[in-house]
Design a protein around this motif. Structure first.
Motif, PDB file in Angstrom:
ATOM      1  N   GLN A 191       0.836  -1.206   0.000  1.00 40.22           N
ATOM      2  CA  GLN A 191       0.000   0.000   0.000  1.00 40.22           C
ATOM      3  C   GLN A 191       0.864   1.247   0.000  1.00 40.22           C
ATOM      4  O   GLN A 191       0.575   2.226  -0.699  1.00 40.22           O
ATOM      5  N   MET A 245      -6.927   7.798  -0.825  1.00 41.93           N
ATOM      6  CA  MET A 245      -6.500   6.403  -0.868  1.00 41.93           C
ATOM      7  C   MET A 245      -6.530   5.763   0.512  1.00 41.93           C
ATOM      8  O   MET A 245      -7.031   4.646   0.684  1.00 41.93           O
ATOM      9  N   GLY A 273      -9.957   5.179   1.798  1.00 40.07           N
ATOM     10  CA  GLY A 273     -10.534   4.016   1.131  1.00 40.07           C
ATOM     11  C   GLY A 273     -10.051   2.708   1.720  1.00 40.07           C
ATOM     12  O   GLY A 273     -10.749   1.688   1.631  1.00 40.07           O
ATOM     13  N   TRP A 274      -8.868   2.699   2.315  1.00 45.47           N
ATOM     14  CA  TRP A 274      -8.335   1.499   2.958  1.00 45.47           C
ATOM     15  C   TRP A 274      -8.786   1.366   4.415  1.00 45.47           C
ATOM     16  O   TRP A 274      -8.381   0.426   5.089  1.00 45.47           O
ATOM     17  N   TRP A 285      -5.173   1.130  -8.288  1.00 43.26           N
ATOM     18  CA  TRP A 285      -5.952   1.453  -7.083  1.00 43.26           C
ATOM     19  C   TRP A 285      -7.400   1.784  -7.437  1.00 43.26           C
ATOM     20  O   TRP A 285      -8.333   1.359  -6.745  1.00 43.26           O
ATOM     21  N   SER A 286      -7.605   2.525  -8.510  1.00 40.57           N
ATOM     22  CA  SER A 286      -8.959   2.904  -8.908  1.00 40.57           C
ATOM     23  C   SER A 286      -9.799   1.671  -9.250  1.00 40.57           C
ATOM     24  O   SER A 286     -10.995   1.613  -8.946  1.00 40.57           O
ATOM     25  N   ARG A 318     -10.303  -0.545  -5.840  1.00 44.10           N
ATOM     26  CA  ARG A 318     -11.127   0.056  -4.789  1.00 44.10           C
ATOM     27  C   ARG A 318     -12.602  -0.277  -4.980  1.00 44.10           C
ATOM     28  O   ARG A 318     -13.401  -0.160  -4.053  1.00 44.10           O
TER      29      ARG A 318
END
Length: 357
Positions: free
Chosen positions: A83, A112, A115-116, A333-334, A337
């Motif tokens: 990450q 980001m 989102g995690w 990532w996009s 997610r």
């Protein structure tokens, strides 16, 4: 809408200036040093690079990215190294494309990490701590470069040497004072009072409110104290390893192009390159860094063509390549997610743990 278009225009102008500075690098070198170099010579220098040396540079570059993940994982407990690698790559791509891109990079970091599953408070502290560590080490680098030249006897003039020692020691003392203020509450109070007393000497129209600086230092320390106390060694080790690997990339660029001036000079050139990346006129100082590095190499007696190739090659490994790699990380990532992700274990601050108990 006007602000959006203004930002787009400023970004385009900044990128155009960076490209222009790179295109005009031969003319800039001639104006600053009197040495003549052409793009044909620069192209020939790139053509002489061996695949083995390029592969070695790529390995050291990858190692530098991995080393920096330790800074992020220590500043944000619970963050994995993968990450952190994604976060750093995506943030660097944004910062490298925009003037004042650090703000956009911070916004992306929040998006980001939220989102995690990380709480806002932890991300704020992580941003503060990692920013502070980057700033402290950027202050240290010029002192390291000066000391390297002095110990190698590359500053023959005694007057200049004495001034250089004073400057290097002053920088290191300043960093030590700031580090102590972050670690010890009493040191923070003393530094805040000293700065408040110093500010009182300024004209009243530009003087901040009484106690404002000491209060800001106290709040900053309160926000970062837990991470600094528990993870300062990991933060410092990660930053040191990252900068060592980047300096090795610089050395590899110099050796590969035939512009290697010696170990002390290499450290000094690397220190200058990192300082020049803070120039805000272009994204990450692009164009300015290459011109400064090439000029200093010529001043150390290296041929202008080889110096220009080395500067451009180092700029590629520390700036250009981060844009497509960061774009790929951001794209991954996009996509990911949108899938349901497993909640990350987050190491909460003491105040958060007390509030939950």
């Amino acid at each position: 809408m006007r602000n959006t278009w203004l930002q787009i225009l400023l970004s385009a102008a900044s990128l155009a200036l960076a490209v222009l500075l790179v295109v005009l690098l031969p003319q800039i070198l001639q104006a600053l040093t009197g040495a003549e170099v052409s793009w044909a010579q620069i192209g020939s220098g790139f053509a002489r690079l061996s695949p083995a040396m390029i592969g070695l540079m790529a390995l050291v570059w990858a190692a530098s990215l991995w080393a920096y993940t330790f800074v992020l994982t220590n500043s944000l407990p619970g963050l994995s190294h993968l990450q952190a690698l994604t976060l750093n790559a995506a943030g660097s791509a944004v910062s490298n494309l925009l003037p004042f891109g650090g703000a956009a990079g911070v916004a992306l970091t929040f998006a980001m990490t939220r989102g995690w599953g990380f709480p806002t408070r932890a991300v704020v502290v992580s941003t503060l701590v990692s920013g502070i560590w980057n700033t402290l080490f950027r202050f240290i680098l010029p002192a390291v470069g000066i000391v390297a030249l002095l110990l190698a006897g590359k500053v023959p003039d005694p007057t200049v040497a004495n001034a250089a020692w004073v400057g290097a020691v002053s920088i290191l003392v300043l960093v030590a004072v700031v580090a102590a203020a972050l670690y010890w509450e009493r040191a923070a109070r003393l530094l805040g009072r000293a700065l408040d007393a110093l500010v009182r000497l300024a004209p009243r129209r530009v003087r901040p409110a009484e106690g404002r600086i000491s209060g800001a230092i106290h709040r900053l320390r309160a926000d970062t104290a837990d991470i600094v106390h528990r993870r300062w060694a990991g933060l410092s080790g990660g930053m040191t390893a990252f900068l060592v690997f980047q300096c090795l990339i610089m050395a590899a660029c110099l050796v590969a192009t035939g512009a290697y001036p010696g170990p002390a000079e290499t450290v000094a050139v690397f220190a200058l390159s990192r300082v020049l990346t803070t120039a805000l006129v272009t994204p990450s100082g692009a164009g300015i860094m290459e011109g400064g590095v090439a000029t200093l190499l010529v001043a150390f007696g290296e041929p202008a063509a080889e110096a220009a190739v080395a500067a451009l090659l180092f700029g590629f490994w520390t700036y250009t390549i981060e844009i497509p790699v960061g774009g790929l990380a951001l794209g991954a990532w996009s996509l990911l997610r949108r899938r349901p992700a497993r909640q990350q274990p987050v190491d909460r601050t003491p105040s958060e743990r007390r509030s939950r108990s």
